[in-house]
Scaffold this motif. Structure first.
Motif, short mmCIF file in Angstrom:
data_model
loop_
_atom_site.label_atom_id
_atom_site.label_comp_id
_atom_site.label_asym_id
_atom_site.label_seq_id
_atom_site.Cartn_x
_atom_site.Cartn_y
_atom_site.Cartn_z
N ASN A 111 49.06 41.12 24.81
CA ASN A 111 48.27 41.85 24.03
C ASN A 111 47.10 41.35 24.04
N LEU A 112 45.42 41.26 25.27
CA LEU A 112 44.46 40.29 25.08
C LEU A 112 43.83 42.15 24.60
N THR A 113 42.70 41.79 23.83
CA THR A 113 41.77 42.94 23.54
C THR A 113 40.63 42.87 25.04
N GLY A 114 39.71 44.01 25.00
CA GLY A 114 38.91 44.87 25.96
C GLY A 114 37.76 43.09 26.12
N TRP A 115 37.97 42.51 25.58
CA TRP A 115 36.32 42.29 25.50
C TRP A 115 36.98 40.70 26.48
N GLN A 116 38.64 40.32 25.35
CA GLN A 116 38.57 39.77 26.18
C GLN A 116 39.51 39.34 27.52
N LYS A 117 39.78 41.17 27.89
CA LYS A 117 39.43 40.70 29.36
C LYS A 117 38.87 40.35 29.90
N VAL A 118 37.58 40.95 29.58
CA VAL A 118 36.38 40.59 30.26
C VAL A 118 36.66 39.32 30.52
N GLN A 119 36.71 38.50 29.15
CA GLN A 119 35.82 37.20 29.71
C GLN A 119 36.81 36.38 30.43
N MET A 120 38.23 36.96 30.99
CA MET A 120 39.60 36.40 31.83
C MET A 120 38.97 36.44 32.99
N SER A 121 37.96 37.80 33.26
CA SER A 121 37.61 38.59 34.24
C SER A 121 36.59 37.84 35.11
N ARG A 122 35.99 36.88 34.20
CA ARG A 122 34.69 35.98 34.32
C ARG A 122 35.17 34.26 34.72
N HIS A 123 36.09 34.08 34.92
CA HIS A 123 36.49 33.14 34.67
C HIS A 123 36.17 32.73 35.60
N ALA A 124 35.83 30.86 35.41
CA ALA A 124 34.78 30.08 36.62
C ALA A 124 35.93 29.71 38.11
N GLY A 156 38.22 41.19 39.80
CA GLY A 156 37.51 40.47 38.94
C GLY A 156 36.79 41.80 38.09
N GLU A 157 35.27 41.73 38.00
CA GLU A 157 34.62 42.83 37.61
C GLU A 157 34.26 43.95 37.94
N GLY A 158 34.79 45.48 37.01
CA GLY A 158 33.59 46.35 38.92
C GLY A 158 33.00 47.09 37.77
N ALA A 159 31.86 46.64 37.93
CA ALA A 159 31.05 47.12 37.04
C ALA A 159 29.75 48.67 38.59
N SER A 160 30.18 49.12 37.39
CA SER A 160 28.65 50.62 37.91
C SER A 160 28.74 50.87 39.47
N GLY A 161 28.08 50.94 39.43
CA GLY A 161 27.66 51.91 41.49
C GLY A 161 28.18 50.48 42.86
N GLY A 162 27.81 49.53 41.52
CA GLY A 162 28.10 48.88 43.00
C GLY A 162 29.24 48.46 42.99
N ALA A 163 30.15 48.37 42.39
CA ALA A 163 31.59 48.34 42.01
C ALA A 163 32.09 49.77 43.21
N LEU A 164 31.65 50.85 43.05
CA LEU A 164 32.08 52.19 43.32
C LEU A 164 32.00 51.92 44.68
N GLY A 165 30.47 50.87 44.95
CA GLY A 165 30.23 51.41 46.02
C GLY A 165 30.95 51.04 47.48
N ILE A 166 32.11 49.91 47.36
CA ILE A 166 32.93 49.37 48.22
C ILE A 166 34.49 50.23 47.77
N GLY A 167 34.64 51.22 46.41
CA GLY A 167 35.00 51.72 45.68
C GLY A 167 36.59 52.76 46.14
N ILE A 168 36.34 53.55 47.22
CA ILE A 168 36.32 54.67 47.10
C ILE A 168 38.05 54.79 48.43
N GLY A 169 38.90 54.86 47.74
CA GLY A 169 39.89 54.49 48.33
C GLY A 169 41.73 55.40 48.79
N ASP A 170 42.51 55.52 49.35
CA ASP A 170 43.94 56.23 49.43
C ASP A 170 44.19 55.86 48.29
N LYS A 171 44.49 54.03 47.71
CA LYS A 171 45.27 53.81 46.39
C LYS A 171 43.64 52.66 45.90
#
Length: 321
Positions: free
Chosen positions: A56-69, A200-215
Motif C-alpha cells: 500500500n505504498l503511496t506514489g511518493w514512497q514508490k519514488v523513494q524506493m526507486s531511488r534506494h542507493a 528504477g526511475e523512468g523520467a521524461s524523454g530520457g527514459a523514452l529514448g530507450i523505451g519503445i518496445g514490443d513489451k
C-alpha cells in the motif's frame, strides 16, 4: 527469518518490530528462558506489517524506493542475468557517454543486445556516469547498437533508470531533442524484438529514448512519468514542499501505468524492494526475458512491428461516446 534492511521514515514500524525481536532474542540468550512463543508472535506481526506496508505504498514512497542507493542497476542485472557481456563504446561522432552502457550479451545461450542507464552507486561513480543522465551521444550510441543488433538479427533488451536526459546547454547544442526523437522513430520500426524494463526511475524523454518496445515492463516499486514529482511541484507550486501531492497527481506508479494501458505488465519485487534480494529480482527479470523472446521470435517481423506501432499509437486516444 531474514532481516529486512530499512532506510525510509515510512519503514519505521518494521524497524521497531525488528528491534523488539532482536531484544527478545538477546534476553532469551542471556536468561536461557524459552521465549519462542513471543518470538513467533512478533515475527508473524512483522510479516503482516511488511505485507501491508509494501502493498500500500503511496506514489511518493514508490519514488523513494526507486531511488534506494542499493537498488540493482543495469550492470548488476547484466552480471546476474548474463553468461557473458561485451561492452561497446562510442557513438562514432562525439564521444562515449558513460550514462548509457550497451553491448552484446548471452542469456540462456541466446545472444542479445543489452542497453541501459547506469547511475552509479557512490559519489565518484555517479559523477563518472553523470548520475545516469545521458547526453545526445548516449542516445546515438544506443541507436548505433540497436542497428547493429538488427543487422545480426539479435533481440534488444533495455533497462531504464534515469532522472532524465542531461539538460545542459552543450547537450541542447548537440541536439538532445533530435537524438531522442530519432530513437523513438527508429525503435518503432526496428526489425528485431525489443523488451524494455523500468528498473528504477523512468523520467521524461530520457527514459523514452530507450523505451519503445514490443513489451514494456515496470518493476513493482518504480515510476514512469513525463516529469519528476519535485520538478512538477516546483513548477506548479513554486516549491518542492508539494512533491508528495505531485506524485499522486502524476499517476506515475506501476499500478497507475498498467491501469492506463501504458505498459504491458508489472514485475513483482521481493518483499521490501529489489535491493532486499537482488538475485531473486534478477532471476524474475531473466525468466520474463526468456518467456517473451520465445513468443516474439515466432512472430513474423512485419506483424511484430505493426503491433508495436499500433500499441503506442493507441495510447492517449479518447473515444467520446
Amino acid at each position: 527469518m531474514e532481516q529486512i534492511k530499512t532506510s525510509f521514515d515510512f519503514e519505521k514500524p518494521i524497524a521497531e518490530l525488528a528491534q523488539q525481536i532482536e531484544k527478545v532474542k538477546q534476553v532469551a540468550d542471556k536468561t536461557k528462558v524459552d521465549m519462542s512463543a513471543t518470538l513467533t508472535e512478533l515475527e508473524q506481526k512483522l510479516e503482516k506489517t511488511q505485507q501491508s506496508l509494501y502493498s500500500n505504498l503511496t506514489g511518493w514512497q514508490k519514488v523513494q524506493m526507486s531511488r534506494h542507493a542499493e537498488r540493482p542497476q543495469t550492470l548488476d542485472y547484466i552480471s546476474m542475468i548474463c553468461d557473458d557481456f561485451i561492452e561497446m563504446h562510442g557513438d562514432r561522432t562525439v564521444k562515449d557517454d558513460k550514462a548509457i552502457i550497451g553491448g552484446f550479451a548471452t542469456i540462456n545461450g541466446e545472444t542479445v543486445m543489452i542497453i541501459g542507464h547506469q547511475k552509479g552507486k557512490n559519489t565518484k561513480e555517479r559523477q563518472y556516469r553523470n548520475f545516469g543522465m545521458a547526453n545526445p551521444e548516449g542516445y546515438r550510441k544506443a541507436l548505433r547498437l540497436m542497428r547493429l543488433a538488427e543487422k545480426f538479427n539479435k533481440p534488444v533488451i533495455s533497462f531504464i533508470d534515469t532522472m532524465g536526459a542531461y539538460p545542459g546547454l552543450e547537450a541542447e547544442e548537440r541536439g538532445q531533442g533530435e537524438a531522442i526523437a530519432r530513437n523513438l522513430l527508429e525503435m518503432s520500426v526496428l526489425r528485431v524484438p525489443i523488451l524494455c524494463f523500468v528498473v528504477g526511475e523512468g523520467a521524461s524523454g530520457g527514459a523514452l529514448g530507450i523505451g519503445i518496445g514490443d513489451k514494456v515492463y515496470m518493476l513493482e516499486h518504480t515510476w514512469y512519468s513525463v516529469i519528476s514529482p519535485e520538478s512538477c511541484s516546483s513548477i506548479l507550486w513554486r516549491s518542492w514542499d508539494f512533491k508528495e501531492r505531485a506524485a499522486e497527481c502524476l499517476k506515475l506508479t506501476s499500478d497507475d501505468m498498467f491501469r492506463n494501458k501504458l505498459i504491458d505488465g508489472i514485475i513483482k519485487e521481493p518483499l521490501g524492494g529489489a535491493h532486499q534480494n537482488p538475485e531473486l529480482m534478477a532471476q524474475t527479470v531473466k525468466d520474463q526475458i526468456i518467456k517473451d523472446l520465445a513468443v516474439l521470435k515466432k512472430e513474423k517481423t512485419d506483424k511484430m512491428i505493426a503491433t508495436r506501432i499500433d500499441k503506442f499509437c493507441a495510447m492517449g486516444v479518447v473515444n467520446e461516446g
